[in-house]
Design an enzyme around this catalytic site. Structure first.
Site, PDB file in Angstrom:
ATOM      1  N   TYR A 141       0.909  -1.004   0.175  1.00 14.51           N
ATOM      2  CA  TYR A 141       0.005  -0.149   0.099  1.00 14.51           C
ATOM      3  C   TYR A 141       1.011   1.190   0.062  1.00 14.51           C
ATOM      4  CZ  TYR A 141      -4.155   2.341   1.854  1.00 14.51           C
ATOM      5  OH  TYR A 141      -5.308   3.243   1.896  1.00 14.51           O
ATOM      6  N   HIS A 146      -2.129   7.290  -3.159  1.00 18.49           N
ATOM      7  CA  HIS A 146      -3.276   6.534  -3.245  1.00 18.49           C
ATOM      8  C   HIS A 146      -3.817   6.316  -1.852  1.00 18.49           C
ATOM      9  CE1 HIS A 146      -6.144   3.012  -3.407  1.00 18.49           C
ATOM     10  NE2 HIS A 146      -5.248   2.303  -2.786  1.00 18.49           N
ATOM     11  N   ARG A 155     -12.058   7.970   5.724  1.00 23.52           N
ATOM     12  CA  ARG A 155     -11.937   8.344   7.052  1.00 23.52           C
ATOM     13  C   ARG A 155     -11.957  10.154   7.082  1.00 23.52           C
ATOM     14  NH1 ARG A 155      -8.147   4.536   6.997  1.00 23.52           N
ATOM     15  NH2 ARG A 155      -6.388   6.032   6.759  1.00 23.52           N
ATOM     16  N   GLN A 253     -15.248  -4.783   0.530  1.00 23.43           N
ATOM     17  CA  GLN A 253     -13.996  -4.319   0.972  1.00 23.43           C
ATOM     18  C   GLN A 253     -14.370  -3.236   2.395  1.00 23.43           C
ATOM     19  OE1 GLN A 253     -11.338  -2.461  -1.328  1.00 23.43           O
ATOM     20  NE2 GLN A 253      -9.697  -1.925   0.372  1.00 23.43           N
ATOM     21  N   TYR A 257     -13.400  -4.799   6.025  1.00 24.12           N
ATOM     22  CA  TYR A 257     -11.964  -4.750   6.391  1.00 24.12           C
ATOM     23  C   TYR A 257     -11.532  -4.488   7.697  1.00 24.12           C
ATOM     24  CZ  TYR A 257     -11.446   0.296   6.670  1.00 24.12           C
ATOM     25  OH  TYR A 257     -11.678   1.792   7.042  1.00 24.12           O
TER      26      TYR A 257
END
Ligand code: CA
Length: 426
Positions: A141, A146, A155, A253, A257
Site C-alpha cells: 500500500y 493512493h 476516514r 471491502q 476490512y
C-alpha cells in the site's frame, strides 16, 4: 568484453517496430504454450517469442556453465520457478546469450533456417500462461497519493494517513490461488456489504467492482526462515517486474476490512501480465524516489536511486465500444521502494520464496488524471469518468475490459511490459 544486453546501440536482425515493447534491449521472460510444443519458457523479441527449449536443443546454450545439467528440461516447465532457482548468474547468462543470438551482426541463429523456424514463433500463435507459480502473494500500500486519497474518502481528509504509514511499508498477505494470467475473465463476486446508511448487511453481487493499477515484483532468490535481508542486498532477491491488476470489490471491502484488513473484497481475482521484465533490463531507468519524511528507521534507510521511471496507463473498453485511456501515471511516484518492501517483509525472519509475487499497491500520481483505481478516478462515485462512447463509469460494469500497459523509455529505447487485461463477466 561482451556488449551489455542493455546497450542502446544494439539492433536485432529481426524486424522490430520502434513502438514495440520488446526491442533487443528488453528480452523479458515468460511461459507459453502451443498444441504442438506443449508448455515452454520463452523470451519476447519484437512480435515473436524465442522458444528457450528449442534454442537449448539446438545447442545455443551448450557452453553456459551457469545452467549446468538443468537444460534443456528447465525450459520445458509450466512456470519460471525452476529457472529462477538456478540463480542470477544463470538468468544473466541466458539473457546475454539470447542478446548475442539476436543482434544484427550475429549469424549463428539468423543463417540457420531450420533453427529459426524452431526457435521463433509469432506471439499471435502462442497462448501465454501465468509466468510464475506464485509461492506467496503480498500486496503493499506504498503510494502516498493512493493512501491519502483512500484515507480522505473513507476516514478524514485532515488525517488521511494513519500514524504508521510514513514509518513502514504497509502490506497484507493475499492469496495465490486466484492469481490469473492476462486475458482471463473476472467473474463479478458475490459478498456481504452494508452501506453506512443501511440498517443491516445484505448478500449479493458487488455493485462497486474496481481495478487497481499495480506493478508486481517476482522474487528470484529466496531466504531461509529466521534470516533477514539488509537493505543494501534487497534488490539481489528480485528477478523482475510485471504489470498487475488487483481487482477489488469496494462495497465488500469497506464493510469487511475492520479490524483485520482486506479479505473477500480482494481475493476473488488478480490478473498478472505474462511477461516479466528483468531488473537488469530496467537498470537505465533508475530514479530517486520521493523524499521520505521522517527519515525511515536505519534498517529501511537507503540513499540513491531505488525507484524506476516507468510510464503506466489504464484503458477501459466497454462491451460494445471503443477504448478510452482513463489514467496515466508513473511507477516512479511510489513512496516506498521495492527494496524497502522486501527488507521490511524479511525483517522479522519471514522467509522469502522463489516465485513470490509482491505487488506495489495501487499506483496513483498527484493529478486527477493519474489515479490508479476507479474509486479514486470517480472519487467514490461522485465524479463519473467519461468514456469515448459517451457513457460514463463510477465503477466497472459487466462486459468492461480493463487494460493496463507500461513502458520505460530513454534514448529511443522503449522497455515495455506488454499488457495485462481482463473482462468483467456476470
Ligand atoms: Ca491492492
Amino acid at each position: 568484453m561482451a556488449t551489455s544486453p542493455n546497450s542502446p546501440t544494439l539492433r536485432s536482425w529481426i524486424d522490430i517496430s520502434p513502438s514495440s515493447d520488446f526491442p533487443i534491449q528488453n528480452l523479458p521472460f515468460g511461459v507459453f504454450k502451443t498444441e504442438e510444443r506443449g508448455t515452454r519458457l520463452g523470451v519476447a523479441i519484437g512480435g515473436y517469442v524465442l522458444d528457450l527449449y528449442a534454442a537449448s536443443q539446438y545447442g545455443f546454450f551448450e557452453d553456459l556453465t551457469e545452467l549446468g545439467a538443468a537444460q534443456p528440461k528447465v525450459f520445458r516447465r509450466s512456470s519460471l520457478n525452476a529457472f529462477l532457482r538456478l540463480g542470477r548468474p544463470a538468468w544473466r547468462a541466458v539473457r546475454q546469450r539470447v542478446s548475442e543470438l539476436l543482434r544484427h551482426d550475429a549469424s549463428e541463429l539468423r543463417d540457420h533456417e531450420e533453427a529459426v523456424r524452431a526457435c521463433l514463433i509469432r506471439q499471435t500463435e502462442v497462448q501465454m500462461l501465468r509466468p510464475v507459480k506464485p509461492a506467496n502473494y503480498t500486496d503493499f500500500y506504498s503510494s502516498i497519493e493512493h493512501a491519502t486519497n483512500v484515507g480522505s474518502m473513507f476516514r478524514d481528509p485532515a488525517n488521511a494517513l494513519l500514524p504508521n504509514w510514513r514509518h513502514l511499508p504497509i502490506g497484507y498477505h493475499g492469496r495465490t490461488s486466484s492469481i490469473v494470467v492476462s486475458g482471463t475473465n473476472i467473474k463479478r463476486p458475490n459478498g456481504q456489504r452494508k452501506a453506512p446508511d443501511e440498517a443491516a448487511p445484505t448478500f449479493g453481487l458487488s455493485h462497486q467492482l474496481d481495478f487497481e493499477l499495480e506493478m508486481a515484483f517476482v522474487v528470484g532468490t529466496g531466504t531461509t526462515l529466521g534470516s533477514t535481508v539488509p537493505i543494501g542486498q534487497a534488490e539481489e532477491h528480485i528477478f523482475g517486474l510485471c504489470l498487475f491488476n488487483d481487482w477489488s470489490a469496494r462495497d465488500l471491502q469497506s464493510w469487511e476490512y475492520v479490524p483485520l484488513g482486506p479479505f473477500l473484497g480482494k481475493n476473488f481475482g488478480s490478473s498478472v501480465a505474462p511477461w516479466v521484465v528483468t531488473l537488469d533490463a530496467l537498470e537505465p531507468f533508475r530514479i530517486a524516489g520521493p523524499v521520505q519524511e521522517p527519515t525511515p528507521l536505519p534498517y529501511l534507510a537507503h540513499g540513491g536511486a531505488h525507484n524506476f521511471d516507468i510510464h503506466l496507463e489504464v484503458a477501459l473498453t466497454p462491451a460494445q465500444g471503443p477504448e478510452t485511456t482513463i489514467s496515466r501515471t508513473n511507477f516512479g511516484f511510489m513512496y516506498w521502494s521495492m527494496a524497502q518492501q522486501l527488507t521490511h517483509h524479511a525483517s522479522n525472519g519471514c522467509n522469502l520464496e522463489v516465485g513470490d509475487l509482491y505487488a506495489s499497491g495501487t499506483i496513483s500520481g498527484p493529478t486527477p488524471d493519474s489515479l490508479g483505481s476507479m474509486l479514486e478516478l470517480a472519487w467514490r462515485g461522485t465524479r463519473p469518468v467519461p468514456l469515448a462512447d459517451g457513457s460514463e463509469r463510477t465503477f466497472l460494469l459487466d462486459g468492461d475490459t480493463v487494460i493496463m500497459r507500461g513502458y520505460a523509455e530513454k534514448e529511443g529505447i522503449r522497455i515495455g511490459f506488454g499488457e495485462v487485461r481482463g473482462t468483467v463477466v456476470e
